[in-house]
Design an enzyme around this catalytic site. Structure first.
Site, PDB file in Angstrom:
ATOM      1  N   GLY A  14       0.835  -1.200   0.000  1.00  0.00           N
ATOM      2  CA  GLY A  14       0.000   0.000   0.000  1.00  0.00           C
ATOM      3  C   GLY A  14       0.871   1.251   0.000  1.00  0.00           C
ATOM      4  NE  ARG A  75      -1.946  -4.467  -1.103  1.00  0.00           N
ATOM      5  CZ  ARG A  75      -1.523  -3.835  -0.007  1.00  0.00           C
ATOM      6  NH1 ARG A  75      -0.432  -4.237   0.596  1.00  0.00           N
ATOM      7  NH2 ARG A  75      -2.191  -2.810   0.477  1.00  0.00           N
ATOM      8  CG  ASP A 106       4.111  -7.574   7.760  1.00  0.00           C
ATOM      9  OD1 ASP A 106       5.160  -7.550   8.401  1.00  0.00           O
ATOM     10  OD2 ASP A 106       3.228  -8.466   7.838  1.00  0.00           O
ATOM     11  CB  THR A 128       2.801   0.407   5.981  1.00  0.00           C
ATOM     12  OG1 THR A 128       1.420   0.134   6.281  1.00  0.00           O
ATOM     13  CG2 THR A 128       3.609  -0.029   7.185  1.00  0.00           C
ATOM     14  CG  ASP A 130      -1.601  -0.759   7.881  1.00  0.00           C
ATOM     15  OD1 ASP A 130      -2.477   0.102   7.661  1.00  0.00           O
ATOM     16  OD2 ASP A 130      -1.409  -1.757   7.152  1.00  0.00           O
ATOM     17  CG  ASP A 132       1.592  -3.351  10.090  1.00  0.00           C
ATOM     18  OD1 ASP A 132       2.402  -2.601   9.508  1.00  0.00           O
ATOM     19  OD2 ASP A 132       0.886  -4.183   9.481  1.00  0.00           O
ATOM     20  NE  ARG A 174      -2.381  -5.217   5.439  1.00  0.00           N
ATOM     21  CZ  ARG A 174      -2.832  -5.530   4.217  1.00  0.00           C
ATOM     22  NH1 ARG A 174      -3.573  -6.592   4.048  1.00  0.00           N
ATOM     23  NH2 ARG A 174      -2.531  -4.801   3.176  1.00  0.00           N
TER      24      ARG A 174
HETATM   25  O1  F6P Z   1      -1.419  -1.576   4.500  1.00  0.00           O
HETATM   26  C1  F6P Z   1      -2.022  -0.362   4.165  1.00  0.00           C
HETATM   27  C2  F6P Z   1      -3.500  -0.568   3.920  1.00  0.00           C
HETATM   28  O2  F6P Z   1      -4.075   0.671   3.555  1.00  0.00           O
HETATM   29  C3  F6P Z   1      -4.279  -1.180   5.081  1.00  0.00           C
HETATM   30  O3  F6P Z   1      -4.570  -0.249   6.088  1.00  0.00           O
HETATM   31  C4  F6P Z   1      -5.478  -1.740   4.371  1.00  0.00           C
HETATM   32  O4  F6P Z   1      -6.045  -2.804   5.101  1.00  0.00           O
HETATM   33  C5  F6P Z   1      -4.886  -2.233   3.074  1.00  0.00           C
HETATM   34  O5  F6P Z   1      -3.696  -1.480   2.858  1.00  0.00           O
HETATM   35  C6  F6P Z   1      -5.764  -2.085   1.874  1.00  0.00           C
HETATM   36  O6  F6P Z   1      -5.119  -2.734   0.839  1.00  0.00           O
HETATM   37  P1  F6P Z   1      -5.430  -2.514  -0.702  1.00  0.00           P
HETATM   38  O7  F6P Z   1      -4.786  -1.227  -1.106  1.00  0.00           O
HETATM   39  O8  F6P Z   1      -4.773  -3.690  -1.358  1.00  0.00           O
HETATM   40  O9  F6P Z   1      -6.907  -2.471  -0.849  1.00  0.00           O
END
Ligand code: F6P
Length: 325
Positions: A14, A75, A106, A128, A130, A132, A174
Site C-alpha cells: 500500500g 502487491r 510487512d 505503511t 498501519d 505495524d 489492517r
Molecule cells: O497496509 C495499508 C492498507 O491501507 C491497510 O490499512 C489496508 O487494510 C490495506 O492497505 C488495503 O489494501 P489494498 O490497497 O490492497 O486495498
C-alpha cells in the site's frame, strides 16, 4: 570506497505519504557517493517484468511534497515463489544491480527476506500507514494518515454534537490498532475498537448510556478496520436496540487516509531513512531494515522484522481508558 556501483529502489504494498521523499533521499544520497540508481516500477512486479527507469537528481526533483509514489506500487503474490525470486535474480543480473532498497510494509519486508535468501543485498525502509512494522517506532506515512483521520474525526464530532448522534468512525490499519488508538486519543473519542482487544456491543451500550447521563452531546467510537466484531456489525446491533440515547451513524474513512501531501514529520523521517539505507549499503550492510527509535536511526535484521509482531502500546491504551470520560 564502496563496492556498490549501482542499486535499484522500489516501493511495494500500500502506498504511504512520504514514499516519494524516501525515493528522493535514496537517489540523491546514492549519487553523492557515485552510485547509480534504477527505479523499479510497480513494486516487485517490476523486477519480474523488467519495468524500470533510470533515476537522476532531476527525476526526483519536486516530489518531496507529493503523496503516492512516482514509481507506483504493487502487491505481487507470485514474487515469493521459487520461480519469482529466480526471475528477480536474473533481472538484477541483467541490470547489473549490486543491491536493492525496498520501501514498504510487512509484505515488502517478506519479499526482501526472499531476495536475501537468494544472496541479494537488500536494505528495507518501513513505509505503511498501519504502523505495524516491528523494529521502528514509526513507519513513513503514519503521521500523515493519523492527521487525516484526526481531521475527519474533528469534523464528524461537529455534526455528531449537532444531532446528538453516536458515530462509529472506521479507520485503516489492517490487523493493527495503532491508527485507531492514536486517532481516538488525539481526537478525544469516547470509545475505541481495536483488533488487539475484543470489543463488546453491550459494553458500548453501557458506555453510551453513561455518556448521555453525563450530558455528552455526541459519542465517538474510533474503530480499527481489523477490530472484531467490525464497526458495521456493532452499529447494526446497537440500531436494533430500542430507545437508544444516541442515533447511530457509521463513517468508513477508507483510502482517503492513504493519500495527500506528507506532513513535515513524514518528509523528514523518509529523508533520514532513505539516506541511512544507502549509507548502510555503501558500508557493506545488507539484510537490515533502517528504522527510527528514540529519535535515532536503528537497524533491525529483516529476519527479526518479519518474525515479530509489533506490540500494542499498552500505556496509551490505559491512558485512553482514563481520559475518555
Ligand atoms: O497496509 C495499508 C492498507 O491501507 C491497510 O490499512 C489496508 O487494510 C490495506 O492497505 C488495503 O489494501 P489494498 O490497497 O490492497 O486495498
Amino acid at each position: 570506497m564502496s563496492q556498490i556501483r549501482k542499486i535499484g529502489v522500489l516501493t511495494s504494498g500500500g502506498d504511504a505519504p512520504g514514499m516519494n521523499a524516501a525515493i528522493r533521499a535514496v537517489v540523491r544520497t546514492a549519487l553523492s557517493q557515485d552510485i547509480e540508481v534504477v527505479g523499479v516500477r510497480r513494486g516487485y512486479s517490476g523486477l519480474l517484468e523488467r519495468d524500470y527507469i533510470t533515476l537522476t537528481a532531476r527525476t526526483v526533483g519536486g516530489i518531496i511534497q507529493r503523496g503516492g509514489t512516482i514509481l507506483e506500487s504493487g502487491r505481487s503474490a507470485n514474487f515469493r515463489s521459487e520461480e519469482g525470486t529466480r526471475a528477480a535474480l536474473s533481472c538484477l543480473d541483467d541490470l547489473s544491480l549490486d543491491a536493492l532498497v525496498v520501501i514498504g510494509g510487512d509484505g515488502t519486508m517478506r519479499g526482501a527476506a526472499a531476495l536475501l535468501a537468494q544472496g541479494i543485498a537488500v536494505v528495507g525502509i518501513p513505509a505503511t500507514i498501519d504502523n505495524d512494522i516491528y523494529g521502528t517506532e514509526m513507519g513513513i506515512g503514519v503521521d500523515t494518515a493519523l492527521n487525516t483521520a484526526l481531521d475527519a474525526i474533528d469534523r464528524i464530532k461537529d455534526t455528531a454534537s449537532s444531532h446528538h448522534r453516536a458515530f462509529f468512525v472506521e479507520v485503516m490499519g489492517r490487523d493493527c490498532g495503532y491508527l485507531a488508538l492514536m486517532a481516538a486519543v488525539a481526537g478525544g473519542a469516547e470509545a475505541i475498537m481495536i483488533p488487539e482487544v475484543p470489543s463488546d456491543a453491550q459494553d458500548l451500550v453501557a458506555e453510551m448510556s453513561r455518556a448521555h447521563g453525563l450530558g455528552k452531546s455526541h459519542f465517538i467510537v474510533v474503530a480499527a478496520e481489523g477490530a472484531r466484531p467490525r464497526a458495521a456489525e456493532v452499529a447494526e446491533q446497537l440500531r436494533a436496540i430500542p430507545k437508544q440515547n444516541y442515533e447511530i451513524r457509521l463513517t468508513t474513512l477508507g483510502y482517503v487516509q492513504r493519500g495527500g501531501s506528507p506532513t513535515a514529520f513524514d518528509r523528514l523521517l523518509a529523508t533520514r531513512l532513505g539516506a541511512a539505507a544507502v549509507e548502510q549499503l555503501a558500508a557493506g550492510g545488507s539484510g537490515i531494515m533502517v528504522g527510527m527509535n528514540h529519535g535515532s536511526i536503528g537497524l533491525t535484521p529483516i529476519a527479526d522484522v518479519v518474525g515479530n509482531k509489533k506490540p500494542l502500546d499498552e500505556q496509551m491504551w490505559r491512558l485512553a481508558q482514563i481520559l475518555a470520560v
